[in-house]
Design a protein around this motif. Structure first.
Motif, PDB file in Angstrom:
ATOM      1  N   ASP A 533       0.829  -1.202   0.000  1.00  0.00           N
ATOM      2  CA  ASP A 533       0.000   0.000   0.000  1.00  0.00           C
ATOM      3  C   ASP A 533       0.865   1.255   0.000  1.00  0.00           C
ATOM      4  O   ASP A 533       0.560   2.246  -0.671  1.00  0.00           O
ATOM      5  CB  ASP A 533      -0.924   0.003   1.224  1.00  0.00           C
ATOM      6  N   HIS A 534       1.957   1.208   0.749  1.00  0.00           N
ATOM      7  CA  HIS A 534       2.874   2.358   0.807  1.00  0.00           C
ATOM      8  C   HIS A 534       3.519   2.598  -0.559  1.00  0.00           C
ATOM      9  O   HIS A 534       3.667   3.745  -0.997  1.00  0.00           O
ATOM     10  CB  HIS A 534       3.940   2.081   1.863  1.00  0.00           C
ATOM     11  N   GLU A 537       0.803   4.260  -2.809  1.00  0.00           N
ATOM     12  CA  GLU A 537       0.526   5.645  -2.434  1.00  0.00           C
ATOM     13  C   GLU A 537       1.685   6.563  -2.806  1.00  0.00           C
ATOM     14  O   GLU A 537       1.489   7.714  -3.216  1.00  0.00           O
ATOM     15  CB  GLU A 537       0.244   5.734  -0.937  1.00  0.00           C
ATOM     16  N   ASP A 539       3.931   5.854  -5.169  1.00  0.00           N
ATOM     17  CA  ASP A 539       4.273   5.629  -6.571  1.00  0.00           C
ATOM     18  C   ASP A 539       5.756   5.314  -6.735  1.00  0.00           C
ATOM     19  O   ASP A 539       6.468   5.941  -7.517  1.00  0.00           O
ATOM     20  CB  ASP A 539       3.891   6.851  -7.418  1.00  0.00           C
TER      21      ASP A 539
END
Length: 587
Positions: A533-534, A537, A539
């Motif tokens: 997820d990090h 977020e 990119d």
């Protein structure tokens, strides 16, 4: 550094409070809808104003009764054409589609179009229950509340499911089944942050229902005895039989819908044609008209004879499948329960006659078949089991219900890919999750998946020197990104191979000049899901991994390839397990 997952946070308190208020509101709306259905029924069949409960089967219209459902179909068709096509059908597939594709955003006009159109369709004799429209309306109200307030898409989905659960609870006083229905058909998850608000909304909806209708079961029946082993075996076979029936019914319903689609007239006229069939069937078998909750109670209580149950099963199926296939506004739960219960009652009576040593109780057979047909048609397995228990309070029915619904689910799953709830949206290309499993990435720590063999670059090193090193092939075969460190070993950032080989940079440029953003990292005790997820977020395609005990010390680097490798291990293990069992891996 990404935040580690927390089971609950304070936002859940806000969503829970909203869900409980929503539950009370939806329960009130359910009472209004039931009263509106009664009003239309009294006007259409008895020519009087009033909201007292009445059954269309008690009419004295004679052959004129055939026209009542036709008029209702004309009104519903007009509302669908100039209001919203989404009011057609039972509403749950449309709610599922909005959850999956549109961040749970249901158009606000559905909060009144669906209940009004359903009240007209059911009140003029449509063979549907009130629960489907109320579930759809509750979901629409929850979605509307989520759109008016500042909430996330997940929280809006929770409110939608809470409204639907409160609606079902307000009709049947079955809060646990309502929560399970939300999980199996709307939430597509089982997380505390969504489960708690939905559960409390269902509790509130049930409490309000108690104020209006009392605390008794929806379908009160005399107590049934605990089944012995032969009887349990018979109920399992009945469940498997109802699994086959549920598949046939689903295919029949969509075949009729496809038949209407081939008619050379506009779809707004289809409900009127369906209403004509409803009226003709209702003339010969009045019990098929309207909600028919009393029919379910009669079947479960053993008040109907075998011939009456057989006629009710056949004619209700004909009336309901044609009406639903025509695109009018109505539900699926009560008709399926009626059909399954009546068929089970007939089968139970037959078993008593030919195999009395099985000790089958026709009432228990009706109960388990009522639940099994819904389990097979919708695959809402747990919902079906608990619903039958909550609406009858028959403790001794739990074991037969569990076995029969499992058997129906098994047979249906082997025979049919989609369900009566998902076939419509699957035809539109919507992929509906059918199984829930723990997130594989959430079970693996970053420290167990990251690359420990990290090649770093000194911040003061010249670009020319690094390019010569890359050209030698020393690292060219393995690394695409390199952490940049200072003289003390502290990580300053990450540069990629593309940055280093950029022709616009001179050989005299220092590596530190290529750092475009602060270091993005993750601790080794984070999960791969949090790391993934990090990455999304931020990119980026890689994260620096830091020690859990020493947050400044780099211990590795995590790349997208490491995430894919974790999935590859899962697939490899699944293939190996399946190979040992001699089957085919499904992934």
């Amino acid at each position: 550094m990404p935040r580690q997952f927390r089971l609950l946070d304070r936002r859940v308190l806000r969503v829970t409070g909203l869900a409980m208020l929503l539950g009370a509101g939806v329960a009130g709306v359910a009472s209004v809808l039931i009263a509106l259905i009664a009003l239309v029924t009294n006007l259409a069949f008895f020519g009087r104003l009033g909201i007292e409960d009445s059954s269309p089967a008690d009419h004295h219209l004679g052959p004129w009764v055939v026209l009542i459902p036709v008029v209702g179909g004309l009104v519903v068709g007009a509302m669908a054409r100039w209001g919203s096509r989404a009011i057609r059908g039972h509403g749950i597939p449309e709610a599922m589609e909005q959850v999956l594709l549109n961040e749970s955003r249901i158009p606000p006009r559905m909060t009144w179009l669906k209940p009004v159109s359903s009240a007209i369709a059911i009140g003029t004799g449509g063979p549907f229950g009130a629960e489907g429209p109320i579930i759809a309306t509750g979901g629409a109200l929850g979605s509307l509340l989520g759109q008016l307030l500042h909430v996330t898409a997940d929280e809006r989905k929770t409110l939608l499911a809470a409204g639907a659960a409160a609606g079902m609870s307000a009709v049947f006083a079955a809060p646990v089944a309502a929560v399970l229905l939300s999980i199996e058909l709307l939430l597509f998850e089982r997380r505390a942050r969504s489960l708690i608000p939905v559960a409390l909304a269902a509790v509130v909806g049930t409490g309000v229902r108690y104020l209006f209708a009392g605390e008794g079961p929806m379908f009160p029946i005399p107590a049934v005895a605990a089944p012995d082993l032969p009887a349990i075996g018979a109920y399992l076979l009945l469940g498997a039989m109802l699994g086959v029936v549920s598949v046939w019914i689903t295919r029949l319903t969509y075949a009729i819908e496809d038949g209407f689609a081939r008619l050379p007239i506009h779809w707004m006229w289809w409900p009127a044609l369906g209403g004509l069939v409803v009226g003709v069937v209702g003339y010969f078998q009045p019990l098929t008209l309207g909600v028919g909750y009393g029919n379910i109670s009669g079947v479960l209580s053993g008040e109907f004879g075998v011939a009456a149950m057989a006629a009710l099963c056949v004619f209700k199926l004909l009336s309901w499948s044609v009406a639903l296939g025509s695109g009018t506004s109505g539900g699926t739960l009560a008709p399926l329960f009626t059909i399954g219960g009546a068929l089970g009652g007939v089968a139970g009576a037959g078993l008593v006659a030919v195999a009395p040593w099985l000790h089958v109780d026709p009432r228990m057979a009706a109960l388990v078949c009522m639940a099994a047909i819904f389990a097979g048609a919708s695959r809402a397995f747990l919902t079906s089991v608990v619903f039958a228990f909550e609406t009858t309070h028959q403790v001794h029915g739990l074991i037969p219900l569990l076995g029969a619904c499992a058997a129906a689910y098994l047979v249906s799953g082997l025979m049919m890919h989609n369900t009566i709830m998902t076939e419509k949206i699957a035809r539109r290309g919507v992929r509906v999750p059918s199984e829930y499993a723990a997130d594989h990435l959430d079970q693996i720590a970053v420290g167990d998946a990251c690359s420990r063999d990290v090649v770093t670059l000194q911040a003061g090193r010249s670009l020319g020197d690094v390019r010569a090193w890359l050209g030698s092939g020393a690292a060219a075969f393995k690394h695409q990104g390199f952490p940049v460190v200072d003289a003390n070993g502290n990580v300053l950032g990450v540069v990629t191979r593309r940055n280093l080989l950029d022709a616009q940079r001179s050989d005299d440029t220092r590596v530190s000049a290529l750092i475009g953003r602060p270091v993005l990292g993750v601790r080794e005790d984070h999960s791969l899901r949090e790391a993934a997820d990090h990455m999304v977020e931020a990119d980026v395609g890689r994260l620096v991994v830091f020690s859990r005990g020493e947050p400044q010390r780099m211990v590795g680097i995590l790349t997208r390839g490491d995430l894919l490798a974790a999935h590859a291990r899962r697939l490899r293990q699944a293939r190996e397990s399946t190979r040992h069992l001699g089957g085919k891996a499904t992934g």
